[in-house]
Design a protein around this motif. Structure first.
Motif, short mmCIF file in Angstrom:
data_model
loop_
_atom_site.label_atom_id
_atom_site.label_comp_id
_atom_site.label_asym_id
_atom_site.label_seq_id
_atom_site.Cartn_x
_atom_site.Cartn_y
_atom_site.Cartn_z
N GLN A 41 1.12 -16.46 -119.14
CA GLN A 41 1.73 -15.56 -118.24
C GLN A 41 2.86 -14.48 -118.85
O GLN A 41 3.52 -15.01 -119.40
CB GLN A 41 2.35 -16.33 -117.20
CG GLN A 41 3.01 -15.78 -116.03
CD GLN A 41 3.34 -16.88 -114.91
OE1 GLN A 41 4.16 -18.06 -115.14
NE2 GLN A 41 3.60 -16.47 -113.70
N VAL A 42 2.83 -13.53 -118.16
CA VAL A 42 3.93 -12.59 -118.48
C VAL A 42 4.90 -12.36 -117.44
O VAL A 42 4.46 -12.11 -116.16
CB VAL A 42 3.22 -11.05 -118.68
CG1 VAL A 42 4.39 -10.12 -119.11
CG2 VAL A 42 2.09 -11.21 -119.84
N CYS A 43 6.22 -12.69 -117.80
CA CYS A 43 7.16 -12.67 -116.67
C CYS A 43 8.05 -11.65 -117.16
O CYS A 43 8.24 -11.33 -118.30
CB CYS A 43 8.02 -14.04 -116.52
SG CYS A 43 6.96 -15.44 -116.80
N THR A 44 9.20 -10.92 -116.05
CA THR A 44 9.98 -10.08 -116.48
C THR A 44 11.31 -10.62 -115.99
O THR A 44 11.27 -11.16 -114.66
CB THR A 44 9.75 -8.78 -115.78
OG1 THR A 44 8.42 -8.31 -116.44
CG2 THR A 44 10.75 -7.65 -115.95
N LEU A 45 12.26 -10.44 -116.78
CA LEU A 45 13.72 -10.76 -116.02
C LEU A 45 14.37 -9.61 -115.71
O LEU A 45 14.40 -8.46 -116.33
CB LEU A 45 14.21 -11.29 -117.29
CG LEU A 45 14.17 -12.81 -117.80
CD1 LEU A 45 14.75 -13.22 -119.16
CD2 LEU A 45 14.85 -13.85 -116.75
N SER A 93 3.15 -7.76 -115.26
CA SER A 93 3.89 -9.07 -115.11
C SER A 93 3.56 -9.75 -113.71
O SER A 93 3.12 -9.14 -112.81
CB SER A 93 5.39 -8.94 -115.00
OG SER A 93 5.99 -8.89 -116.15
N THR A 94 3.42 -11.06 -113.75
CA THR A 94 3.14 -11.70 -112.56
C THR A 94 4.40 -12.39 -112.07
O THR A 94 4.20 -13.17 -110.62
CB THR A 94 1.87 -12.65 -112.67
OG1 THR A 94 1.99 -13.45 -113.53
CG2 THR A 94 0.56 -11.92 -112.82
N ARG A 95 5.35 -12.53 -112.75
CA ARG A 95 6.57 -13.23 -112.22
C ARG A 95 7.45 -12.54 -112.53
O ARG A 95 7.79 -11.78 -113.69
CB ARG A 95 6.81 -14.70 -112.98
CG ARG A 95 7.78 -15.31 -112.20
CD ARG A 95 8.18 -16.73 -112.94
NE ARG A 95 7.45 -17.88 -112.94
CZ ARG A 95 7.58 -19.22 -112.46
NH1 ARG A 95 8.82 -19.44 -112.17
NH2 ARG A 95 6.87 -20.02 -112.42
N PHE A 96 8.72 -12.45 -111.60
CA PHE A 96 9.83 -11.56 -111.45
C PHE A 96 10.88 -12.52 -111.31
O PHE A 96 11.12 -13.16 -110.24
CB PHE A 96 9.70 -10.22 -110.64
CG PHE A 96 10.96 -9.28 -110.66
CD1 PHE A 96 11.02 -8.47 -111.93
CD2 PHE A 96 11.80 -9.41 -109.75
CE1 PHE A 96 11.90 -7.49 -112.18
CE2 PHE A 96 12.99 -8.19 -109.96
CZ PHE A 96 12.96 -7.42 -111.12
N ARG A 314 -2.05 -13.84 -117.65
CA ARG A 314 -2.43 -14.90 -116.39
C ARG A 314 -2.21 -14.23 -115.39
O ARG A 314 -0.96 -13.74 -114.83
CB ARG A 314 -1.97 -16.17 -116.87
CG ARG A 314 -2.04 -17.26 -115.84
CD ARG A 314 -1.63 -18.58 -116.59
NE ARG A 314 -1.28 -19.68 -115.39
CZ ARG A 314 -1.70 -20.76 -115.58
NH1 ARG A 314 -2.24 -21.26 -116.61
NH2 ARG A 314 -1.41 -21.66 -114.35
N GLU A 315 -3.05 -14.42 -114.14
CA GLU A 315 -2.68 -13.90 -112.99
C GLU A 315 -1.66 -14.71 -112.15
O GLU A 315 -1.28 -16.09 -112.65
CB GLU A 315 -4.14 -14.01 -111.88
CG GLU A 315 -4.63 -15.43 -111.73
CD GLU A 315 -5.91 -15.77 -111.19
OE1 GLU A 315 -6.34 -16.03 -109.80
OE2 GLU A 315 -6.99 -15.14 -111.87
#
Ligand code: SAM
Ligand code: DTB
Ligand code: SF4
Length: 325
Positions: A41-45, A93-96, A314-315
């Motif tokens: 999973q790719v997340c962005t902060l 990204s799928t999470r922010f 990852r979605e």
């Protein structure tokens, strides 16, 4: 797969200290039973409110009392945050996750603005996460109503070592916020930092507390300290990759269904070192050239790493328990 919330420190210690290649193999096997190992999973902060924090967390560049290079910035405007979220989504990204340098949330216009940000990011189909410090029950409910998916609140270290790192709040305060988040049916993200001068027992102690919560956190970030000039921990030595691997693998074995996030510290790791962390069960990273205030690998370098290691982003919302409305 049985999920246990009654791990003893001795059991965790035995796993943690097993020969490292056995440990990676065991954690990797569990990881593959539950997840597709090629998905990360790719997340962005985004730091939506930066610096000037009244707390004394010894690792943190945003604490007002330390003299660091961080530029203090009041709460960002909703539109600007939403633009950032859109860019994050466009780059995969799928999470922010929106971070604020607050001790706790206050019921004021800033909180209302954060609720607007949450609503907007949620509408984009991203998993929206916040890390805003301590929360009351009611504030957690309001965030849930606005569409918050996850809340990050780290235990950081063991209960015993906590007082050496932070004096302006207690371990119990942290646990109480986690309980409020859980009660509001928000997904829990909680982990810690290694490399702050803690012992191996402290690392095991933190994993023990996390794995014995009534429900495991859905997400467990493992951060390597990013030493920042001006903070009390500026001189701490870099942790070795084997220490990261042991933390990640043990977390994967005792909390099998959690997303284990290879978080701060990637900037000083090679692709080969990160690959070992993915083999050990890490399945999430923060992307973007900045974490909150410190550097992170360039987006292009991560894209290349994904190609080299045959990884795929990852979605969103995959395999995560539907947190009832
Ligand atoms: N103020 C809120 C709080 O403390 O919960 C939210 C933001 S705070 C910066 C989020 C987390 O970032 C901390 O709990 C800590 O685990 C991590 N963090 C902060 N500075 C760090 C550093 N220099 N290296 C690694 N992790 C760090
Ligand atoms: C977490 O465990 N790590 C992220 C996120 N949760 C909020 C933050 C890391 C911050 C590193 C220091 C900085 O960039 O300011
Ligand atoms: Fe403030 Fe959070 Fe940094 Fe502690 S970790 S000083 S609470 S921003």
């Amino acid at each position: 797969m049985t999920i246990r919330n009654d791990w003893t420190k001795e059991e965790i210690s035995e796993i943690f200290h097993s020969p490292v290649l056995d440990l990676i193999h065991r954690a990797g096997t569990i990881h593959r039973e539950i997840n597709d190992p090629s998905e990360v999973q790719v997340c962005t902060l985004l730091s939506v409110k930066t610096g000037g924090c009244p707390e004394d967390c010894s690792y943190c560049p945003q604490a007002a009392r330390y003299h660091t290079d961080v530029d203090v910035h009041k709460l960002m405007d909703v539109e600007e945050v939403l633009e950032n979220a859109q860019n994050a989504r466009d780059s995969g990204s799928t999470r922010f996750c929106m971070g604020a340098a607050w001790r706790e949330v206050r019921d004021n216009s800033d909180f209302d603005k954060v609720l607007e940000m949450v609503k907007g990011v949620n509408k984009m189909g991203l998993e929206v996460c916040c890390t805003l410090g301590m929360l009351t029950d009611e504030q957690a409910m309001k965030l849930k109503e606005a569409g918050l998916y996850a809340y990050n609140h780290n235990l950081d270290t063991s209960e015993e070592f906590y007082g050496e790192i932070i004096s302006t709040r207690t371990y119990d305060d942290r646990l109480e916020t986690l309980e409020n988040v859980r009660n509001a049916k928000i997904s829990v993200c909680s982990g810690g930092i290694i490399g702050m001068g803690e012992t191996t027992e402290d690392r095991i102690g933190m994993l023990h507390t996390l794995s014995n919560l009534p429900e495991h956190p859905e997400s467990v970030p493992v951060n390597a300290l990013v030493p920042v000039e001006g903070t009390p921990l500026e001189e701490q030595e870099k942790v070795s990759v084997w220490e990261m691997v042991r933390m990640i693998a043990t977390a994967r074995i005792i909390m099998p269904k959690a997303m284990v996030r290879l978080s701060a510290g990637r900037i000083r790791m090679t692709v080969e070192e990160q690959a070992l962390c993915f083999l050990a069960g890490a399945n999430s990273i923060f992307a973007g050239d900045k974490l909150l205030t410190t550097p992170n690998p360039e987006v292009d370098a991560d894209k290349k790493m994904f190609q080299t290691l045959n990884l795929r982003p990852r979605e969103a919302f995959k395999n995560t328990p539907i947190l009832s409305e």
